[in-house]
Design a protein around this motif. Structure first.
Motif, PDB file in Angstrom:
ATOM      1  N   PHE A 150       0.838  -1.199   0.000  1.00 27.43           N
ATOM      2  CA  PHE A 150       0.000   0.000   0.000  1.00 27.43           C
ATOM      3  C   PHE A 150       0.870   1.245   0.000  1.00 27.43           C
ATOM      4  O   PHE A 150       0.603   2.224  -0.693  1.00 27.43           O
ATOM      5  N   SER A 154       0.525   3.670  -3.095  1.00 29.71           N
ATOM      6  CA  SER A 154      -0.346   4.816  -2.828  1.00 29.71           C
ATOM      7  C   SER A 154       0.397   6.145  -2.880  1.00 29.71           C
ATOM      8  O   SER A 154      -0.174   7.176  -2.574  1.00 29.71           O
ATOM      9  N   GLU A 155       1.653   6.142  -3.220  1.00 32.62           N
ATOM     10  CA  GLU A 155       2.345   7.425  -3.384  1.00 32.62           C
ATOM     11  C   GLU A 155       2.078   7.937  -4.788  1.00 32.62           C
ATOM     12  O   GLU A 155       2.480   7.330  -5.775  1.00 32.62           O
ATOM     13  N   GLU A 246     -16.781  16.745  17.442  1.00 30.83           N
ATOM     14  CA  GLU A 246     -16.769  15.768  16.355  1.00 30.83           C
ATOM     15  C   GLU A 246     -15.347  15.573  15.837  1.00 30.83           C
ATOM     16  O   GLU A 246     -14.898  14.446  15.603  1.00 30.83           O
ATOM     17  N   ARG A 250     -13.421  12.106  15.985  1.00 34.07           N
ATOM     18  CA  ARG A 250     -13.012  11.445  14.740  1.00 34.07           C
ATOM     19  C   ARG A 250     -11.491  11.373  14.623  1.00 34.07           C
ATOM     20  O   ARG A 250     -10.927  10.362  14.210  1.00 34.07           O
ATOM     21  N   LEU A 257      -7.110   3.780  16.141  1.00 34.66           N
ATOM     22  CA  LEU A 257      -7.044   2.651  15.195  1.00 34.66           C
ATOM     23  C   LEU A 257      -5.612   2.440  14.707  1.00 34.66           C
ATOM     24  O   LEU A 257      -5.091   1.326  14.705  1.00 34.66           O
ATOM     25  N   LEU A 275      -0.813   7.203   8.848  1.00 34.89           N
ATOM     26  CA  LEU A 275      -1.171   7.517   7.457  1.00 34.89           C
ATOM     27  C   LEU A 275      -2.319   6.624   6.991  1.00 34.89           C
ATOM     28  O   LEU A 275      -3.318   7.090   6.431  1.00 34.89           O
ATOM     29  N   MET A 276      -2.187   5.329   7.263  1.00 40.86           N
ATOM     30  CA  MET A 276      -3.210   4.391   6.808  1.00 40.86           C
ATOM     31  C   MET A 276      -4.527   4.617   7.550  1.00 40.86           C
ATOM     32  O   MET A 276      -5.606   4.528   6.959  1.00 40.86           O
ATOM     33  N   HIS A 279      -6.358   7.479   6.053  1.00 42.46           N
ATOM     34  CA  HIS A 279      -7.045   7.082   4.820  1.00 42.46           C
ATOM     35  C   HIS A 279      -8.255   6.205   5.148  1.00 42.46           C
ATOM     36  O   HIS A 279      -9.316   6.340   4.546  1.00 42.46           O
ATOM     37  N   PHE A 280      -8.068   5.289   6.087  1.00 43.35           N
ATOM     38  CA  PHE A 280      -9.109   4.328   6.468  1.00 43.35           C
ATOM     39  C   PHE A 280     -10.381   5.047   6.906  1.00 43.35           C
ATOM     40  O   PHE A 280     -11.491   4.636   6.595  1.00 43.35           O
ATOM     41  N   THR A 281     -10.192   6.147   7.637  1.00 45.17           N
ATOM     42  CA  THR A 281     -11.348   6.873   8.161  1.00 45.17           C
ATOM     43  C   THR A 281     -11.667   8.109   7.323  1.00 45.17           C
ATOM     44  O   THR A 281     -12.508   8.917   7.713  1.00 45.17           O
ATOM     45  N   ALA A 282     -10.977   8.235   6.197  1.00 45.72           N
ATOM     46  CA  ALA A 282     -11.235   9.318   5.239  1.00 45.72           C
ATOM     47  C   ALA A 282     -11.179  10.697   5.895  1.00 45.72           C
ATOM     48  O   ALA A 282     -12.098  11.494   5.798  1.00 45.72           O
ATOM     49  N   GLN A 283     -10.046  10.976   6.557  1.00 47.55           N
ATOM     50  CA  GLN A 283      -9.876  12.286   7.193  1.00 47.55           C
ATOM     51  C   GLN A 283      -9.447  13.331   6.193  1.00 47.55           C
ATOM     52  O   GLN A 283      -8.691  13.034   5.282  1.00 47.55           O
ATOM     53  N   ARG A 284      -9.866  14.556   6.436  1.00 46.59           N
ATOM     54  CA  ARG A 284      -9.374  15.634   5.587  1.00 46.59           C
ATOM     55  C   ARG A 284      -8.929  16.858   6.389  1.00 46.59           C
ATOM     56  O   ARG A 284      -8.130  17.632   5.928  1.00 46.59           O
TER      57      ARG A 284
END
Lengths: 443, 392
Positions: A150, A154-155, A246, A250, A257, A275-276, A279-284
């Motif tokens: 990954f 994923s880079e 929130e 989050r 995790l 990092l993963m 991505h797993f929790t779709a943070q922005r």
């Protein structure tokens, strides 16, 4: 009564460890394990006379303090170790906006929530960890393999892809990917050499990987600090943090995790795990990212110790567990709960120390240029590595530093350097490490 | 969906290959890794290959054009007009401007749909964290320019696009009746996101499976071919998993090239209470990821020679009906396991998230906020673009 006194002494040593970590937080790039290594060396002659739980408590205190306070040197001096390098942009943004204190507090909140996880969830969910260990043990090499795959895949290209022909555009677009892949490859070779040839003196063999890690991650950051033209703007002490419940939930959820994953799976550190998990929790959001990083680092460093003491599991993962294992094997439920108590107390105290130290660093930066601090740190690193691992370790440090400069200069992921441990451990767990080492002429 | 979601989904599908799981236990065979790798492969092909080999049309490199905002606005208007007049798609790209190790010049283009005007701006310098460096803005008279275009535009998302760090934006102007629609990343989800290419590229999985056949199968009749087919299945299913996941959105993919030429519209999956989710939204990604990891763990346990846990429902049913065939045992156990490990925790998270959004009406994903299909399409494209270029 005597038992109570003993417990009290343990806690005092743990608190002493947390206080020592305050000193570490002022010195960029100095890892807790460097100091813990000295503690091990200092303790070994007294093994027969001193209760082993005393150095254990001291080491846990240092690690808990470090897991919380090390964010300081990074937030203010942009120095990163292998676990923090991954969230360089949001904290750098905060620093340039004069909000490094706010980033520090957000990271501290993450660490506090990480502490709550270690203290509450790990004891309550002990059977789950045992089941997971039993299910996943045969597949650990696959899990590390997935992390590696990954990581490489994923880079994404960061360059423009400018050119008249598709080939020219491809070459230009890959100008950041290729150095990243090269870094991964060369770090893997570097790691295999270190794992299969012990260069450092035998009495420092337990620290054999340390010079490489420090070289790969800390040295390039310090060198870049020294050549950088950036000036740190005046920092403000905010009265509150600009984060909603929130975002805190989050962010810390993702951090937990990631930390839980890193504390459980061999070779995976908080960096790729964070990092993963992001991505797993779709943070922005930047805030969530910083909180997540704080929680992830705490659970990675400290959760691994708790899992090491967890009865029925005793999972030896992470530098601290390995170093404690040199002179001590946890056996009882009592030792586990003493450890948990020490983590709770020092974790709580460390948060407040973080708030104080952050203010202190702001004052320090007003009178001392961060470049001087970086220079002192660089010299200190060389002294510590030389003292601990001799000229051989210093050589490894320099080689690591040169490799670490490649991604730093070419805008590639600096986490590629982690191949130094990911690749050899994955190959060893897959049972092909010695074969590959044989091909490389290392056996 | 995000890259990691595709990766984990592909890896999870690989764990359904019992022989591969057992080969991992017995001989540390790593063929399962192909599942994750092929799961993310379609995006890898697009963002690392297709975008560079896609023929270019109108390209602005601000370096070589001396940061001339007039040229940017005029060229963009020309591309729009050409799409309208020729009834053929046109493409337009602006490259970013890297000034140093950590410094970039920011530019922007914006659309005024009523006046049919494009405004191009050259702004100040930013660092890689996108923080502006004060005092670096160009003189006001040289910083902006406008150009007029002719057709009505369909542009349902942010009217201002920034050219900031790493890669610059790609636009495609698509004639739709008498109007022109603004799309993004035209090279995405064409040939790379298809069942046909998935099956073809899976051949590499066959070769790897053939070469790395476990020793206990090597001498068996057709043993290498058998494991080669497992390699092909893991690779192809991983790839197809990506295509299927992406098809849950609206944008869709070109599913059967070279037999089909255009993207097939996706299912636009609706999440009750949240509306149509974007590929970067937390709820769908987290739910897919959590479920996939849980299923993979279940498969690892059920396909192992020695199970670490047995769901109580299996014991309960076995006590009543006697030993079950493996497939039934798997299903019964999965119902029990999924209720506890997947359905229960995800339901709690889903409901809590929903209640949160109910209370925060300013959130753009608030369920009562209706959006058009065109707006949804634009959102999804931008989300995909963000995924591909996200920082790491």
């Amino acid at each position: 009564m005597a038992v109570l006194e003993t417990y009290l002494i343990y806690m005092l040593y743990a608190l002493l460890g947390a206080l020592i970590s305050v000193g570490l937080s002022f010195i960029p790039s100095l890892h807790a394990y460097n100091v813990v290594g000295f503690a091990v060396v200092a303790y070994l002659p007294f093994m027969d006379t001193v209760d082993p739980m005393i150095p254990v408590m001291l080491m846990i205190g240092i690690t808990v303090g470090y897991a919380t306070l090390s964010t300081i040197s990074f937030n203010y001096l942009t120095i990163a170790d292998d676990s923090i390098i991954f969230y360089v942009l949001p904290t750098s943004k905060y620093l340039m906006q004069g909000r490094a204190h706010e980033a520090t507090v957000l990271s501290g909140i993450g660490a506090l929530i990480g502490m709550a996880y270690v203290v509450l969830v790990i004891p309550l969910c002990a059977p789950v960890f045992v089941i997971l260990r039993n299910v996943l043990s045969p597949f650990m090499f696959l899990i590390i393999g997935f992390v590696i795959c990954f990581y490489i895949l994923s880079e994404w290209p960061k360059d423009f892809g400018v050119g008249k022909t598709p080939l020219q555009r491809l070459w230009d677009g890959w100008s950041t990917l290729l150095p990243g892949l090269f870094t991964f490859f060369i770090s893997s070779i570097f790691g295999m050499i270190i794992f299969y040839k012990t260069f450092v003196p035998l009495n420092a063999a337990f620290q054999s990987i340390m010079p490489a890690i420090v070289g790969l991650f800390a040295v390039p950051s310090l060198v870049i600090n020294l050549i950088s033209k950036m000036n740190i703007p005046k920092q403000h002490i905010a009265k509150s943090v600009d984060a909603s419940w929130e975002q805190i939930l989050r962010g810390s959820g993702a951090g937990l995790l990631g930390g839980a994953f890193a504390s459980f799976v061999p070779a995976v550190t908080a960096g790729p795990a964070s990092l993963m998990a992001g991505h797993f929790t779709a943070q922005r959001s930047d805030r969530m990212f910083i909180i997540s990083g704080g929680a992830c680092r705490f659970v990675y460093y400290v959760g691994a110790v708790a899992l090491f003491f967890l009865p029925g599991l005793n999972k030896s993962k992470g530098g601290l567990a390995i170093m404690i294992n040199l002179f001590f094997v946890p056996e009882t439920t009592e030792q586990f709960y003493i450890t948990i108590a020490a983590i709770a107390i020092t974790g709580f105290v460390s948060f407040f120390l973080l708030l104080l130290v952050s203010r202190g660093v702001i004052k320090l930066l007003e009178v001392v240029n961060y470049k001087y601090i970086s220079l002192v740190a660089l010299v200190l690193i060389f002294i510590i590595v030389a003292a601990m691992t001799g000229w051989q370790g210093t050589l490894i440090l320099i080689v690591g530093g040169l490799i670490g400069m490649i991604p730093a200069l070419f805008h590639a992921r600096r986490g590629n350097c982690l191949a130094v441990i990911l690749t050899p451990i994955m190959l060893n767990m897959a049972g092909v490490g010695p074969t590959v080492a044989g091909w490389m002429g290392l056996l | 969906m995000k890259g990691i979601t595709h990766f984990i989904f592909g890896a999870m599908l690989a764990t359904f290959f019992v022989e591969a799981v057992r080969a991992a236990i017995l001989e540390k065979n790593a063929i399962i890794l192909l599942g994750g790798c092929y799961g993310i492969l379609p995006d890898t092909l697009d963002f690392k290959l297709a975008r560079y080999i896609e023929p270019e049309q109108y390209v602005i490199d601000p370096w070589t054009t001396k940061f001339d905002p007039q040229l940017i606005a005029t060229t963009m208007a020309k591309a729009i007009n050409e799409a309208h007049e020729t009834k053929k798609r046109t493409k337009f790209k602006i490259h970013t401007v890297k000034l140093g190790a950590d410094w970039w010049r920011r530019l922007s283009v914006s659309f005024d749909l009523e006046k049919k005007i494009i405004t191009a701006r050259v702004e100040g310098i930013i660092n890689t964290g996108q923080v502006p460096i004060p005092g670096t803005e160009p003189p006001a008279e040289k910083s902006w320019a406008i150009a007029k275009y002719k057709p009505d535009l369909i542009h349902d998302y942010d009217k201002e696009s920034f050219v900031q760090i790493f890669s610059g934006p790609d636009f495609e102007f698509v004639p739709v009746g008498d109007k022109v629609r603004v799309d993004f990343i035209p090279w995405h989800r064409r040939w790379s996101h298809s069942f046909t290419y998935g099956a073809a590229l899976g051949f590499l999985g066959f070769i790897l499976g053939y070469i790395f056949t476990p020793s206990y199968l090597v001498d068996a009749e057709w043993g290498r071919v058998y494991f080669g087919l497992i390699g092909w299945g893991i690779a192809t299913f991983g790839f197809w998993g990506h295509v299927i996941e992406d098809q849950t959105g609206l944008m869709g993919s070109n599913l059967f090239p070279p037999f089909t030429k255009d993207r097939t519209k996706g299912l636009s999956m609706h999440y009750p209470g949240f509306g149509n989710a974007r590929s970067s939204d937390a709820i769908p990604n987290f739910m897919w990821n959590w479920s996939a990891v849980a299923i993979a763990i279940y498969n690892f346990n059920m396909f192992s020679f020695k199970r670490a846990f047995t769901p109580p429902l299996i014991t309960y049913v076995t006590d009543i009906y006697g030993p079950l065939p493996f497939i039934l045992e798997y299903i019964v156990g999965f119902i029990n396991y999924a209720l506890v490990v997947i359905v229960a925790p995800l339901s709690v998270i889903y409901v809590l998230s929903y209640l949160h959004y109910r209370k925060n009406k300013e959130d753009e994903r608030f369920p009562e906020r209706k959006i058009t299909e065109e707006e949804m399409r634009a959102k999804e494209m931008l989300a995909e673009m963000g995924d591909g270029f996200e920082m790491d």
